[in-house]
Scaffold this active site. Structure first.
Site, PDB file in Angstrom:
ATOM      1  N   ASP A 100      11.853  29.301 -21.580  1.00 41.85           N
ATOM      2  CA  ASP A 100      11.377  29.644 -22.927  1.00 41.85           C
ATOM      3  C   ASP A 100      10.066  28.934 -23.241  1.00 41.85           C
ATOM      4  O   ASP A 100       9.081  29.551 -23.624  1.00 41.85           O
ATOM      5  CB  ASP A 100      12.445  29.355 -24.008  1.00 41.85           C
ATOM      6  CG  ASP A 100      12.997  27.928 -23.955  1.00 41.85           C
ATOM      7  OD1 ASP A 100      12.618  27.145 -23.058  1.00 41.85           O
ATOM      8  OD2 ASP A 100      13.826  27.598 -24.820  1.00 41.85           O
ATOM      9  N   ILE A 101      10.064  27.603 -23.073  1.00 39.27           N
ATOM     10  CA  ILE A 101       8.881  26.838 -23.459  1.00 39.27           C
ATOM     11  C   ILE A 101       8.725  25.616 -22.558  1.00 39.27           C
ATOM     12  O   ILE A 101       9.717  24.994 -22.180  1.00 39.27           O
ATOM     13  CB  ILE A 101       8.969  26.424 -24.952  1.00 39.27           C
ATOM     14  CG1 ILE A 101       7.686  25.743 -25.425  1.00 39.27           C
ATOM     15  CG2 ILE A 101      10.185  25.556 -25.239  1.00 39.27           C
ATOM     16  CD1 ILE A 101       7.586  25.639 -26.952  1.00 39.27           C
ATOM     17  N   ASP A 103       7.422  21.964 -22.375  1.00 37.11           N
ATOM     18  CA  ASP A 103       7.052  20.843 -23.245  1.00 37.11           C
ATOM     19  C   ASP A 103       6.627  19.683 -22.350  1.00 37.11           C
ATOM     20  O   ASP A 103       5.476  19.617 -21.919  1.00 37.11           O
ATOM     21  CB  ASP A 103       8.253  20.525 -24.152  1.00 37.11           C
ATOM     22  CG  ASP A 103       7.923  19.523 -25.243  1.00 37.11           C
ATOM     23  OD1 ASP A 103       6.771  19.075 -25.311  1.00 37.11           O
ATOM     24  OD2 ASP A 103       8.819  19.172 -26.034  1.00 37.11           O
ATOM     25  N   THR A 107      12.134  19.248 -17.174  1.00 35.47           N
ATOM     26  CA  THR A 107      13.179  20.174 -16.741  1.00 35.47           C
ATOM     27  C   THR A 107      12.683  20.987 -15.549  1.00 35.47           C
ATOM     28  O   THR A 107      13.363  21.084 -14.522  1.00 35.47           O
ATOM     29  CB  THR A 107      13.541  21.147 -17.896  1.00 35.47           C
ATOM     30  OG1 THR A 107      13.643  20.400 -19.108  1.00 35.47           O
ATOM     31  CG2 THR A 107      14.830  21.875 -17.628  1.00 35.47           C
ATOM     32  N   LYS A 131       3.093  24.425 -24.106  1.00 37.16           N
ATOM     33  CA  LYS A 131       2.413  23.484 -25.004  1.00 37.16           C
ATOM     34  C   LYS A 131       1.266  22.762 -24.298  1.00 37.16           C
ATOM     35  O   LYS A 131       0.525  22.008 -24.922  1.00 37.16           O
ATOM     36  CB  LYS A 131       3.413  22.468 -25.566  1.00 37.16           C
ATOM     37  CG  LYS A 131       4.358  23.046 -26.612  1.00 37.16           C
ATOM     38  CD  LYS A 131       5.253  21.987 -27.236  1.00 37.16           C
ATOM     39  CE  LYS A 131       6.145  22.586 -28.311  1.00 37.16           C
ATOM     40  NZ  LYS A 131       7.197  21.636 -28.751  1.00 37.16           N
ATOM     41  N   ASP A 160      15.878  27.227 -30.001  1.00 36.13           N
ATOM     42  CA  ASP A 160      16.767  26.704 -31.037  1.00 36.13           C
ATOM     43  C   ASP A 160      16.307  25.367 -31.584  1.00 36.13           C
ATOM     44  O   ASP A 160      15.507  24.656 -30.975  1.00 36.13           O
ATOM     45  CB  ASP A 160      18.172  26.481 -30.453  1.00 36.13           C
ATOM     46  CG  ASP A 160      18.223  25.248 -29.546  1.00 36.13           C
ATOM     47  OD1 ASP A 160      17.429  25.196 -28.574  1.00 36.13           O
ATOM     48  OD2 ASP A 160      19.020  24.334 -29.815  1.00 36.13           O
TER      49      ASP A 160
HETATM   50  P1  IMP Z   1      10.736  19.842 -21.212  1.00 32.57           P
HETATM   51  O1  IMP Z   1      11.641  19.462 -20.091  1.00 32.57           O
HETATM   52  O2  IMP Z   1      10.318  18.676 -22.053  1.00 32.57           O
HETATM   53  O3  IMP Z   1       9.550  20.692 -20.769  1.00 32.57           O
HETATM   54  O4  IMP Z   1      11.601  20.677 -22.231  1.00 32.57           O
HETATM   55  C1  IMP Z   1      11.929  21.991 -21.990  1.00 32.57           C
HETATM   56  C2  IMP Z   1      13.042  22.451 -22.887  1.00 32.57           C
HETATM   57  O5  IMP Z   1      13.068  21.740 -24.125  1.00 32.57           O
HETATM   58  C3  IMP Z   1      12.823  23.892 -23.281  1.00 32.57           C
HETATM   59  O6  IMP Z   1      13.415  24.775 -22.341  1.00 32.57           O
HETATM   60  C4  IMP Z   1      13.466  23.978 -24.631  1.00 32.57           C
HETATM   61  O7  IMP Z   1      14.844  24.249 -24.513  1.00 32.57           O
HETATM   62  C5  IMP Z   1      13.283  22.598 -25.212  1.00 32.57           C
HETATM   63  N1  IMP Z   1      12.098  22.566 -26.098  1.00 32.57           N
HETATM   64  C6  IMP Z   1      10.922  21.963 -25.879  1.00 32.57           C
HETATM   65  N2  IMP Z   1      10.062  22.157 -26.906  1.00 32.57           N
HETATM   66  C7  IMP Z   1      10.733  22.930 -27.796  1.00 32.57           C
HETATM   67  C8  IMP Z   1      10.384  23.492 -29.083  1.00 32.57           C
HETATM   68  O8  IMP Z   1       9.266  23.361 -29.624  1.00 32.57           O
HETATM   69  N3  IMP Z   1      11.354  24.219 -29.685  1.00 32.57           N
HETATM   70  C9  IMP Z   1      12.584  24.431 -29.141  1.00 32.57           C
HETATM   71  N4  IMP Z   1      12.947  23.921 -27.945  1.00 32.57           N
HETATM   72  C10 IMP Z   1      12.029  23.178 -27.291  1.00 32.57           C
HETATM   73 MG    MG Z   2      16.806  24.013 -26.324  1.00 36.52          MG
END
Ligand code: IMP
Ligand code: MG
Length: 176
Positions: A100-101, A103, A107, A131, A160
């Protein structure tokens, strides 16, 4: 309920649909042959994945992964755990990981490592939103990105906050 309110709509349904159509066509062109397995990262990708696969004009298979990272918190804990692992064979297939996104990218980095070890023919990322905080951190650049995301907490179209807002047909930011 969580008590948080929507601040503003960032991407409207029509804009999302148009971009998802473009991504589907681009993905179709990228994989002229070979087996394609589209792997959706649950739960956040479920709406995007459902729309996306219907816009990819070639044979493909769909499966899912469940990795936990954030829980109910808005700050990444840094822990990534696979709760559901697809039974499907990955070896020799083109794997398209749908997120989805992006950040922090934690992950995805962990998943790229895990899935890469299973000898897919190729392994690429398709994310609805980026982002761009993980640009220097990710093991590889995402090949397909829907939109550059503002540095706000976003919800809707699968995303969510504490499990609320996933059903919204648009992407919105939350009020502080
Ligand atoms: P990362 O491992 O920090 O890149 O986080 C990835 C996961 O965090 C995404 O798949 C989302 O489930 C959640 N996430 C990160 N940013 C957002 C946001 O702005 N809104 C909702 N979920 C987010
Ligand atoms: Mg989430």
């Amino acid at each position: 309920m969580g008590g948080r309110r929507i601040a503003r709509i960032v991407f409207q349904p029509e804009e999302i649909a148009r971009r998802v159509g473009e991504l589907g066509a681009e993905i179709g062109r990228t994989y002229p042959d070979g087996e394609l397995l589209v792997l959706g990262l649950l739960k956040g990708s479920f709406v995007f994945l459902g729309d996306l696969v219907r816009r990819i004009p070639r044979p493909l298979q769909v499966d899912f992964l469940v990795a936990t990272s954030y829980g109910d918190a808005k700050v990444s804990s840094g822990q990534v755990r696979l709760v559901y692992d697809p039974e499907t064979r990955l070896e020799g297939k083109h794997i398209l990981l749908v997120e989805d996104i992006i950040d922090s990218g934690r992950t995805l980095n962990r998943l790229l490592e895990l899935l890469g070890a299973r000898h897919p023919k190729s392994l690429e990322i398709c994310a609805l939103l980026d982002k761009h905080l993980a640009d220097g951190v990710l093991r590889q650049r995402p090949k397909f990105i829907g939109f550059d995301a503002p540095l706000e907490f976003l919800v809707g179209y699968g995303l969510d906050h504490a499990e609320d807002f996933r059903h919204l047909p648009f992407v919105a930011s939350l009020a502080e």
